[in-house]
Every structure is written in structure tokens, then in C-alpha cells.
Design an enzyme around this catalytic site. Structure first.
Site, PDB file in Angstrom:
ATOM      1  CB  SER A   1     -12.951   6.187  -9.082  1.00 58.69           C
ATOM      2  OG  SER A   1     -11.311   6.045  -8.898  1.00 58.69           O
TER       3      SER A   1
ATOM      4  CB  SER B   1     -10.594   1.098  -7.566  1.00 64.76           C
ATOM      5  OG  SER B   1      -9.825   0.720  -7.024  1.00 64.76           O
TER       6      SER B   1
ATOM      7  CB  THR C   1       4.392  -0.412  -2.977  1.00 65.07           C
ATOM      8  OG1 THR C   1       2.973  -0.091  -3.110  1.00 65.07           O
ATOM      9  CG2 THR C   1       4.978  -0.287  -1.315  1.00 65.07           C
ATOM     10  CG  ASP C   2       0.399   3.194  -5.667  1.00 60.58           C
ATOM     11  OD1 ASP C   2       0.164   3.992  -6.030  1.00 60.58           O
ATOM     12  OD2 ASP C   2      -0.783   3.324  -7.228  1.00 60.58           O
TER      13      ASP C   2
ATOM     14  CD  GLU D   1      -3.177  -0.206   0.560  1.00 59.35           C
ATOM     15  OE1 GLU D   1      -2.960  -0.332  -1.327  1.00 59.35           O
ATOM     16  OE2 GLU D   1      -3.749  -1.964   0.627  1.00 59.35           O
TER      17      GLU D   1
ATOM     18  CG  ASP E   1      -6.844   2.010  -7.251  1.00 61.38           C
ATOM     19  OD1 ASP E   1      -5.839   0.895  -6.088  1.00 61.38           O
ATOM     20  OD2 ASP E   1      -7.275   2.887  -6.969  1.00 61.38           O
TER      21      ASP E   1
HETATM   22  C1  GLA Z   1      -5.558   4.953  -4.032  1.00 62.27           C
HETATM   23  C2  GLA Z   1      -4.830   4.869  -5.207  1.00 62.27           C
HETATM   24  C3  GLA Z   1      -3.716   3.784  -5.330  1.00 62.27           C
HETATM   25  C4  GLA Z   1      -3.158   3.414  -4.739  1.00 62.27           C
HETATM   26  C5  GLA Z   1      -3.711   3.004  -3.242  1.00 62.27           C
HETATM   27  C6  GLA Z   1      -2.880   3.493  -1.643  1.00 62.27           C
HETATM   28  O1  GLA Z   1      -6.456   3.569  -4.185  1.00 62.27           O
HETATM   29  O2  GLA Z   1      -5.593   5.680  -6.484  1.00 62.27           O
HETATM   30  O3  GLA Z   1      -2.325   4.791  -6.289  1.00 62.27           O
HETATM   31  O4  GLA Z   1      -1.979   4.456  -3.434  1.00 62.27           O
HETATM   32  O5  GLA Z   1      -4.228   4.046  -2.784  1.00 62.27           O
HETATM   33  O6  GLA Z   1      -2.139   1.766  -2.401  1.00 62.27           O
END
Ligand code: GLA
Length: 395
Positions: free
Chosen positions: A128, A126, A36-37, A34, A172
Site C-alpha cells: 500500500s 508495504s 517502534t515507529d 518493529e 513504510d
Molecule cells: C506496519 C506499519 C508501520 C510499522 C510496522 C511495524 O508496516 O505500516 O508503520 O508500524 O507495521 O513495525
């Protein structure tokens, strides 16, 4: 509720004609990895069997008309004047996707769209990204176009970053675009390499909805991102070739911690340790060591709570209740945090009983009615019906 089985008929009732294409786009749950992306790291999400369904039909007058019963909304704009920022909250996503497809030459006609589904909205699953990718696949298929899944994911992310104003990473959209039945995806967010990893048949994934709205999500999310960037800038003074926090080793972080303030140190430590946990947990899963995977989920939650500061009392309570429940191997908050959902790994035989126990335990602990879904990892966004369905996104 409108689902895959009655979508065609609902479209005909709303628009008076049959649709050309039907699309399903999943939500996602992240098992581990989490925040980390956007630090170029690794994530391990799965696409869900809960999702968005979209029916679409070509129009020849250039109008993009959308009906979305779950959002209580209707929207209309001309494809030559989409003005995505002027749309209502959900319509910005639809117009935004259409505007970016128009830029790339993949939108040449108007369309009627009916959007619905069974994915909880705004709960950190997610919704969205599911909407963005669903609309993108629907309009692209209608246009007979073919765009790579990773490029569609980037397009969805641009809608978030440039139109909605959340500086979200790519996880996501990649999970929603590239999901695979029965698998979670190990994604390298630097290279976009994706390795599907089967979820062992002896476990189930539970999505635990805390019923706490994610109100601070946008601003606090952007703040976390800025803290990571400032930590990186300071660490670059020690090692100029660092591109992202992904490149920071645990040893480097300890040696150079004096350069960081307390907040930067906490944020960087979460990212560095979480990346290691993702890789270790995938190794454990491949070796069939689901208990080790569960332990790493628990460590991830502690790090998100204590170092990254994105949990809340209800999510902590939900994770604690889950961890006391027979059969649960591990649990953690999932997604951005600040409310929304947690995820748990549970043995298959205990899954149904655990779901009921967790809802009741959470109600007693917080007086909130949470929801638990027993999930099966599913396919990414795709057209499943219509003359053009076969020409969907290329892998
Ligand atoms: C949201 C963001 C993702 C990611 C997560 C946390 O879902 O859209 O890109 O950063 O939070 O891991």
C-alpha cells in the site's frame, strides 16, 4: 506481468496514446525495529527491488481514470469530487493520494494511470505504501510540482490514517520514499533523520513470504497502538515529561512496572528493548559484525512473539526453519506481523541454496508453499522516464 521494460507499450495499448511519465515505487522490508515507529523510535528498513510501476498521462477533462490489472480493477472519479472513501479497496489509495495532493494545490488536471508491478500484494512488504508513493510521485511529476520526500511520505501516511483507517506509523512511507540502492536506512521516527547504511557485500537479504494472509492486521495493529498509549499514560504519572515510549529507559520501566497491567508491561518492554536492538544492530553492521546483527534479529523475533504477540505459528516455523539453514545469520518476522513475511540475513555464497532449503523446510513443517526472494536494496519512488522525470521529488 507488466514491468519497467514494457510499461510504456502496455499503457499505449490500454489508453490508445503514449504516457507522459513512468514511475517505479519499491516495496520495503524492515531489517529490524518493529512497532517502534509510532512510539517515536528507530527503524532500519530497506527499499526492495520488488515494486509497483505506474504510467501516467495528463487528461484535460478532470477525470482520474485508473486501470490496475493485478487488482482486476478499473476506477474513475472527477478530481473535483474524488470521494476517496467510496473507492474499492485499492482505489481508495489512488483517490486518497489524489485528494490530498489536490488540497495542497499539486493536482490541477485529470490523468490516466496504469498500475502494475511485481511486489506481492498484502504480504507485509508495504504494497500500500508503494502504491501511495508511486501515485503521489506520478501525479506530482505530471503537475510539474516538487514536494520533499518526507512530505510525500507524510501524505501517504495520512491516506492510511484518515482514509483507510489504519493508524500506521511512518516507517513504510519513509522507506519507500527515501530508499537508496545498496543501503538500508536508519530512520529516527521522531526527527525523521535518515542515515543510509551500506549492506555489506558478503551478505544478502532474503524475504520469506509465509503465504499466510494478514487478515487481522488492521484491528490488531490499532489495538497494539492503543496498548502502547495506555502504558505511556501510566508511566507519565512517574515522569511527566515522557513524550513517547522511546523516552522510557530500561531502568525506568523496571522501577515503574507496578503501574502497568501485564499486557501494557509486555508491549512497553518490547518497544524499549527493540529500540536498543536497532541502535546496537546498526553499530554492529557498521563494524562489519554481521553475526551480531543476526543475533539481534533473532532476539527481535522472540520479543515480537512473546512480548508484542504479533507472530503466528507459521511465521515462527518459517523463522525456525531459516535459522537451521546453513549460511543464515539471523531471521525474524518483518512488518506488522499477524502473517505476511519474515526476513533473513544470509551469507552471499549460500543465498541461493538457502532460499531453496527454506521453501522446502517450510513446506514440510506447515504444508504451505512459501516464497523466498533474494533482495537487493533499491532506490525510493522515482520517475524514470518522461519529459518531466527530472523534476521529481526533492531529497
Ligand atoms: C506496519 C506499519 C508501520 C510499522 C510496522 C511495524 O508496516 O505500516 O508503520 O508500524 O507495521 O513495525
Amino acid at each position: 506481468m507488466i514491468d519497467q521494460t514494457n510499461l510504456h507499450e502496455h499503457f499505449a495499448r490500454v489508453f490508445g496514446v503514449a504516457p507522459d511519465v513512468l514511475v517505479r515505487s519499491p516495496g520495503r522490508v524492515n531489517l529490524i525495529g518493529e512497532h517502534t515507529d509510532y512510539n517515536d523510535g528507530w527503524v532500519f528498513p530497506a527499499a526492495l527491488n520488488l515494486g509497483t510501476v505506474i504510467a501516467v498521462r495528463r487528461r484535460n477533462d478532470g477525470l482520474l481514470r485508473t486501470v490496475a490489472p493485478r487488482m482486476n480493477g478499473e476506477d474513475e472519479a472527477h478530481i473535483d469530487d474524488l470521494r476517496p472513501r467510496d473507492g474499492s479497496e485499492w482505489a481508495r489509495f489512488v483517490r486518497g493520494v489524489a485528494a490530498l495532493l489536490r488540497e495542497t494545490g499539486c493536482l490541477s488536471s485529470g490523468a490516466d494511470l496504469l498500475i502494475d508491478g511485481d511486489l506481492p500484494l498484502g504480504s507485509g512488504l508495504s504494497s500500500s505504501a508503494s502504491l501511495e508513493l508511486g501515485v503521489a510521485v506520478a501525479l506530482m511529476t505530471l503537475a510539474g510540482g516538487s514536494i520533499k520526500r518526507t512530505a510525500l511520505a507524510r501524505l501517504g501516511q495520512r491516506v492510511e490514517n484518515e482514509i483507510v483507517g489504519v493508524q500506521s506509523g511512518i516507517m513504510d512511507q519513509l522507506a519507500v520514499a527515501c530508499g537508496m540502492t545498496g543501503h538500508a536506512l536508519l530512520i529516527d521516527c521522531r526527527t525523521f533523520d535518515i542515515e543510509p547504511v551500506p549492506i555489506p557485500s558478503e551478505v544478502r537479504v532474503l524475504v520469506l513470504d509465509s503465504a499466510v494472509p494478514r487478515t487481522l492486521a488492521g484491528s490488531a495493529y490499532n489495538a497494539r497502538r492503543a496498548e502502547c498509549e495506555s502504558a505511556l499514560r501510566k508511566l507519565r504519572a512517574a515522569q511527566p515529561d515522557l513524550h513517547a515510549l522511546r523516552d522510557v529507559t530500561p531502568d525506568l520501566l523496571v522501577a515503574e512496572s507496578w503501574r502497568l497491567d501485564a499486557v501494557e508491561m509486555h508491549r512497553a518492554r518490547h518497544v524499549v528493548t527493540e529500540n536498543t536492538r536497532v541502535l546496537d544492530s546498526v553499530t554492529a553492521l557498521r563494524e562489519g559484525d554481521v553475526r551480531r546483527f543476526g543475533q539481534l534479529m533473532v532476539e527481535s523475533h522472540a520479543s515480537l512473539r512473546d512480548d508484542y504477540a504479533v507472530s503466528c505459528p507459521e511465521l515462527d516455523a518459517l523463522v525456525a526453519v531459516a535459522l537451521e539453514t546453513p549460511g543464515v545469520l539471523g531471521a525474524r518476522l518483518t512488518g506488522a506481523g499477524f502473517g505476511g513475511c519474515a526476513v533473513a540475513l544470509v551469507t552471499a555464497q549460500r543465498a541461493a541454496a538457502a532460499a531453496a532449503t527454506i521453501v522446502e523446510g517450510y513446506r514440510q513443517a506447515t504444508e504451505r508453499m512459501g516464497q523466498v526472494y533474494i533482495c537487493t536494496p533499491s532506490a525510493g519512488a522515482h520517475a524514470y522516464w518522461g519529459a518531466e522525470a527530472q523534476r521529481g521529488a526533492q531529497p
